[in-house]
Design an enzyme around this catalytic site. Sequence first.
Site, PDB file in Angstrom:
ATOM      1  CB  SER A 160      -1.119  -0.081   1.359  1.00 11.80           C
ATOM      2  OG  SER A 160      -1.910   1.017   1.175  1.00 11.80           O
ATOM      3  CB  THR A 161       1.263   4.179   2.098  1.00  9.37           C
ATOM      4  OG1 THR A 161      -0.292   4.364   2.529  1.00  9.37           O
ATOM      5  CG2 THR A 161       1.645   5.722   2.076  1.00  9.37           C
ATOM      6  CG  HIS A 189      -4.010  -0.926  -0.907  1.00  7.82           C
ATOM      7  ND1 HIS A 189      -3.784  -0.959   0.532  1.00  7.82           N
ATOM      8  CD2 HIS A 189      -4.835  -2.002  -0.938  1.00  7.82           C
ATOM      9  CE1 HIS A 189      -4.239  -1.938   0.775  1.00  7.82           C
ATOM     10  NE2 HIS A 189      -4.894  -2.840  -0.052  1.00  7.82           N
ATOM     11  CG  MET A 221      -2.405   3.286   5.656  1.00  5.09           C
ATOM     12  SD  MET A 221      -2.921   5.037   5.958  1.00  5.09           S
ATOM     13  CE  MET A 221      -4.139   5.375   4.453  1.00  5.09           C
ATOM     14  CG  ASP A 231      -5.855  -5.406   2.378  1.00  6.18           C
ATOM     15  OD1 ASP A 231      -6.684  -6.607   2.798  1.00  6.18           O
ATOM     16  OD2 ASP A 231      -5.750  -4.914   1.502  1.00  6.18           O
TER      17      ASP A 231
END
Length: 341
Positions: free
Chosen positions: A165-166, A191, A281, A284
């Site tokens: 993600s991030t 993401h 973050m 998930d």
Amino acid sequence: MKDKPLRVLVVDDSPTMRRLIRAGIETHPRIQVVGEAGNAIEARDAVKALQPDVMTLDVEMPGMSGIEFLERLMRARPMPVIMLSTLTGAGSDASVRALSLGAVDCVEKPHFGDARATFEQLTRMLLVAADARVGRGRAHVARAALPPTGSGWRWNGRWILIGSSTGGVEALETVLQNFPANCPPTLITQHMPAQFLRSFAARLNATMQPNVRVATDGLRPGAGDVIIAPGDNHMRLSPGGDSLRLSGAPKRSGHRPSVDEMFGSALPHAQQIIAAILTGMGRDGAEEMLRLRQAGARCIGQNADSCVVYGMPRVAHSLGAVEEQLPLAAIGPRLLELAAA
């Protein structure tokens, strides 16, 4: 300090947009806009004078672009940056480039009439960015010492599944730079908005040895394929474990595509799976990675020091889902080692 004011510098060539951004994010009690800049030169001077904690930066500015300024900033004075961009093709390409250079995240520019959701997202990202680890630079490593494609290196039949993600754009580029043209079938859930993901896949395909593309329903990945989940569908392994299924089912763990959805779909084939969870973050992927490990999958997590945001890997580690925590530079070679015959 969680209660310390977060000092933000807003950089955009449009005075109207700067006012909108200021008004939108200063509704949060912790956020304080300490300055504005209309171009890269003003931004450089404001960084020196105001010492902001986080910056919002327009991707597309006249003169020195936001991308060029970001590249210089990350060399001279690394700091958390959230990019604001359009979702046009050119804007998406630039956004992916910015993420590769070390921007924490990209947010679509607000539109009149639906700006509230954008500012809520931007506010959340600014708060996350305040704690992000930036400025360490990608841990450039030499490609794994593999024999030429089709000769000595042989695949043992295991698939590689990666969730991020991030901070994931830079992390995935680092992991994949080791992968040879005949790498194991590799599935990635990152993401990111759909348009950004298409640009990201095209960028990776142009710079990496494997064949990188966005998933389509029914696709049957093979050796040499790196497949990225589309930005608006979950990507799952079929029950037979040889093809992909896309689903517009509701978000899971707050996301669509969801890493938990991808990992969970691989559970019947766990002993043929190598799973990795990278920077990001939230949580998930953590719960389904635990189930994968319990069923016989090999499970790797990125360590805290090399993460931009140590969220998803932290939760996975705390649950006992991760058998090894590794620095980013070591993950690609380790995945290939586990997938070698």
